[in-house]
Design a protein around this motif. Structure first.
Motif, PDB file in Angstrom:
ATOM      1  N   GLY A  87      47.613  43.128  30.546  1.00 58.64           N
ATOM      2  CA  GLY A  87      46.848  42.877  29.330  1.00 58.64           C
ATOM      3  C   GLY A  87      46.657  41.401  29.074  1.00 58.64           C
ATOM      4  O   GLY A  87      45.560  40.952  28.700  1.00 58.64           O
ATOM      5  N   ALA A  88      47.723  40.600  29.282  1.00 62.99           N
ATOM      6  CA  ALA A  88      47.624  39.155  29.110  1.00 62.99           C
ATOM      7  C   ALA A  88      46.739  38.547  30.194  1.00 62.99           C
ATOM      8  O   ALA A  88      45.931  37.649  29.932  1.00 62.99           O
ATOM      9  CB  ALA A  88      49.017  38.534  29.137  1.00 62.99           C
TER      10      ALA A  88
ATOM     11  N   LEU B 297      54.115  44.684  16.022  1.00 62.98           N
ATOM     12  CA  LEU B 297      54.943  44.668  17.223  1.00 62.98           C
ATOM     13  C   LEU B 297      56.325  44.112  16.890  1.00 62.98           C
ATOM     14  O   LEU B 297      56.459  43.157  16.114  1.00 62.98           O
ATOM     15  CB  LEU B 297      54.301  43.797  18.312  1.00 62.98           C
ATOM     16  N   ARG B 298      57.338  44.701  17.491  1.00 57.68           N
ATOM     17  CA  ARG B 298      58.706  44.192  17.347  1.00 57.68           C
ATOM     18  C   ARG B 298      58.955  43.155  18.435  1.00 57.68           C
ATOM     19  O   ARG B 298      58.567  43.358  19.583  1.00 57.68           O
ATOM     20  CB  ARG B 298      59.706  45.330  17.480  1.00 57.68           C
ATOM     21  N   ILE B 299      59.623  42.049  18.065  1.00 57.40           N
ATOM     22  CA  ILE B 299      59.931  41.023  19.059  1.00 57.40           C
ATOM     23  C   ILE B 299      61.385  40.601  18.891  1.00 57.40           C
ATOM     24  O   ILE B 299      61.818  40.241  17.797  1.00 57.40           O
ATOM     25  CB  ILE B 299      58.965  39.819  18.963  1.00 57.40           C
TER      26      ILE B 299
ATOM     27  N   ILE C 175      47.335  41.309  14.558  1.00 57.71           N
ATOM     28  CA  ILE C 175      48.696  41.543  15.038  1.00 57.71           C
ATOM     29  C   ILE C 175      49.690  41.105  13.969  1.00 57.71           C
ATOM     30  O   ILE C 175      49.515  40.070  13.332  1.00 57.71           O
ATOM     31  CB  ILE C 175      48.965  40.770  16.349  1.00 57.71           C
ATOM     32  N   ARG C 176      50.727  41.895  13.774  1.00 58.03           N
ATOM     33  CA  ARG C 176      51.845  41.532  12.909  1.00 58.03           C
ATOM     34  C   ARG C 176      53.123  41.606  13.735  1.00 58.03           C
ATOM     35  O   ARG C 176      53.234  42.424  14.653  1.00 58.03           O
ATOM     36  CB  ARG C 176      51.946  42.478  11.710  1.00 58.03           C
TER      37      ARG C 176
ATOM     38  N   GLY D 235      46.877  42.437  25.296  1.00 57.20           N
ATOM     39  CA  GLY D 235      45.719  41.543  25.276  1.00 57.20           C
ATOM     40  C   GLY D 235      45.410  41.061  23.867  1.00 57.20           C
ATOM     41  O   GLY D 235      45.092  39.881  23.659  1.00 57.20           O
ATOM     42  N   ALA D 236      45.521  41.962  22.890  1.00 63.52           N
ATOM     43  CA  ALA D 236      45.275  41.578  21.492  1.00 63.52           C
ATOM     44  C   ALA D 236      46.315  40.572  21.015  1.00 63.52           C
ATOM     45  O   ALA D 236      45.983  39.605  20.314  1.00 63.52           O
ATOM     46  CB  ALA D 236      45.290  42.820  20.611  1.00 63.52           C
ATOM     47  N   PHE D 237      47.583  40.768  21.388  1.00 58.65           N
ATOM     48  CA  PHE D 237      48.633  39.827  21.005  1.00 58.65           C
ATOM     49  C   PHE D 237      48.394  38.461  21.642  1.00 58.65           C
ATOM     50  O   PHE D 237      48.503  37.422  20.984  1.00 58.65           O
ATOM     51  CB  PHE D 237      50.006  40.356  21.409  1.00 58.65           C
ATOM     52  N   THR D 238      48.071  38.465  22.939  1.00 59.06           N
ATOM     53  CA  THR D 238      47.843  37.193  23.640  1.00 59.06           C
ATOM     54  C   THR D 238      46.674  36.436  23.025  1.00 59.06           C
ATOM     55  O   THR D 238      46.745  35.216  22.814  1.00 59.06           O
ATOM     56  CB  THR D 238      47.571  37.460  25.136  1.00 59.06           C
ATOM     57  N   ARG D 239      45.588  37.164  22.734  1.00 60.88           N
ATOM     58  CA  ARG D 239      44.423  36.525  22.109  1.00 60.88           C
ATOM     59  C   ARG D 239      44.796  35.943  20.749  1.00 60.88           C
ATOM     60  O   ARG D 239      44.430  34.809  20.423  1.00 60.88           O
ATOM     61  CB  ARG D 239      43.298  37.537  21.954  1.00 60.88           C
ATOM     62  N   ALA D 240      45.548  36.719  19.965  1.00 60.53           N
ATOM     63  CA  ALA D 240      45.946  36.242  18.634  1.00 60.53           C
ATOM     64  C   ALA D 240      46.859  35.027  18.732  1.00 60.53           C
ATOM     65  O   ALA D 240      46.733  34.073  17.957  1.00 60.53           O
ATOM     66  CB  ALA D 240      46.652  37.373  17.881  1.00 60.53           C
TER      67      ALA D 240
END
Length: 464
Positions: free
Chosen positions: A330-331, A48-50, A77-78, A291-296
């Motif tokens: 998702g979050a 993901l770009r941030i 997640i990267r 959701g995957a990002f929040t969990r990570a």
């Protein structure tokens, strides 16, 4: 002659049988490759770009640490950092679809539909005035003291940080405190102009917006004490009213000794207003990905905090539907524990696919059965002819005629075995044909004996 002997003797059917293992191996390899490919796609880390800025800021350092922790701990997640000039540019990239996530303050102009993923920190407003530095003659500045926000009317306030949202927040505070905003002069200074701002004696109060442990705020307060006298902190008594009228802001408190312990600055709790610093995502980013990002993120937070203490301030966003900036679905699903599993999401599709495959299988079987009807009819005709030959054999008076019937029976056998290989007939049909063929051979053998032919000269195989 048995059916198995017939299969071995038949070069066409034998070739097909020998090719079957190769086809099975090829099919198995294709299935394995498909499964391996699917597993690779499912387990491959999502990048993901941030967007975060400015360069060298605490926000960017924290996100850099997060990206490194994701990579070192093998997270699914990267992160790829996009450095910006600040929150305004970061959110602009999010609105333009040029980034997947962005870091910004809640009171910045958010892209339509953007949802919060995590609270990086809570910023608080700090307002203070100098007590007045002694003049050269030994007397202090005789300007009237500012004891509360209501006394700021007719004065000048220095705001650290050139972002316009700080000025907008100050105007909300002044207006809700009953101060005529038009009678207050506001000047903005960059973080590198703290000393210049404090030395300007035309400025009677100062304001910063940042976390309680902000180095910028602490430096500004210490510089004020050194150059203009001990700072006096101004409480925002209407903080709860502001939070009620302006949901982007929250009522907060500054605990005593938050900035320095000796002397205690402030010396007691001070009411103030806070605003969240967020990681936000667009509604176009899938719930599963967010959701995957929040969990990570919350999985690595404890280890991340050991490397960067600022990570300990990361909090989960408000998942209420009426929140000022609602959490991304998702979050929210992760936080509320309502995430759907793979089977929950796709069970209907899986069962639908099973049903479809079943229908397709049945349809294919019927179609194949229908397309092979001519071959089945041919086998039935051969069987009926053999039955007729059995009666005919008993009336034949020459070995040559028996040989001719035998050759015809051999041709029937070859064609029947080909039908079996093609799937036009099953084992039951083949067994029935074998019984008729066996009776035919018995009849031929008996007739040869009657005609004086040697059975040994005409070997016959038995079909079972």
């Amino acid at each position: 002659m048995s059916v198995s002997d017939g299969l071995k003797a038949n070069p066409v059917s034998g070739g097909r049988k020998r090719s079957s293992p190769l086809l099975l191996i090829a099919a198995s390899l294709l299935i394995f490759a498909a499964i391996a490919g699917a597993a690779f796609l499912l387990w491959r880390p999502t990048t993901l770009r941030i967007a975060v800025g400015p360069a060298g800021s605490d926000d960017q350092k924290l996100i850099q640490s997060l990206a490194q922790t994701f990579a070192s701990e093998g997270s699914p997640i990267r992160l790829t950092l996009i450095s910006t000039a600040g929150a305004v540019e970061s959110l602009g990239l999010l609105a333009a679809g040029e980034t997947d996530l962005a870091v910004g303050r809640a009171d910045e102009e958010m892209p339509k539909g953007a949802g919060s993923v995590a609270i990086l920190r809570k910023n608080v407003v700090v307002l203070w005035t100098p007590s007045g530095a002694p003049r050269k003659g030994g007397k202090k500045d005789t300007k009237p003291k500012i004891k509360e926000i209501g006394d700021l009317e007719g004065h000048r306030i220095g705001v650290i940080g050139r972002t316009p949202v700080n000025v907008a927040l100050l105007k909300v505070i002044l207006s809700e405190s009953g101060v005529n905003v038009d009678k207050v002069a506001i000047s903005r200074f960059s973080t590198g102009q703290i000393t210049e701002m404090v030395r300007d004696t035309t400025i009677d109060a100062f304001m910063t917006v940042g976390p309680l442990d902000s180095k910028i705020t602490i430096d500004a307060i210490n510089t004020t004490a050194r150059l203009r006298g001990e700072p006096a902190f101004l409480a925002i008594d209407v903080s709860e009213a502001i939070a009620h009228k302006h949901p982007l802001y929250e009522s907060e408190e500054i605990p005593g000794s938050s900035f320095t312990a000796s002397p205690a600055r402030p010396d007691d709790t001070v009411d103030t207003v806070g605003v969240n610093h967020l990681i936000v995502a667009p509604k176009s980013l899938s719930d599963a990905t967010v959701g995957a990002f929040t969990r990570a993120l919350f999985t690595v937070r404890p280890s991340l905090a050991r490397e960067n203490p600022a990570a300990s301030k990361i909090e989960k966003p408000d998942t209420d539907k009426d929140a000022a900036i609602p959490a991304h679905p998702g979050a929210a699903a992760y936080i509320d524990g309502t995430e759907r599993t793979f089977l929950d999401k796709y069970s209907d599709y899986i069962w639908g696919a099973v049903l479809l495959l079943s229908v397709l299988g049945s349809g294919t079987a019927w179609l194949r059965h229908y397309m092979k009807r001519d071959e089945r009819s041919l086998t039935s005709e051969h069987r009926d002819k053999l039955l007729a030959h059995i009666a005919q054999v008993r009336k034949i008076d020459s070995v040559e005629e028996l040989d001719a019937l035998q050759e015809e029976a051999d041709e029937f056998l070859r064609e029947t075995l080909e039908c079996y290989d093609d799937g036009a007939i099953d084992e039951g049909d083949l067994s029935a044909y074998g019984l008729v063929l066996e009776q035919f051979h018995h009849a031929v053998a008996d007739r040869r004996a009657v005609l004086g032919a040697s059975p040994a000269a005409q070997p016959r195989a038995r079909v079972s």
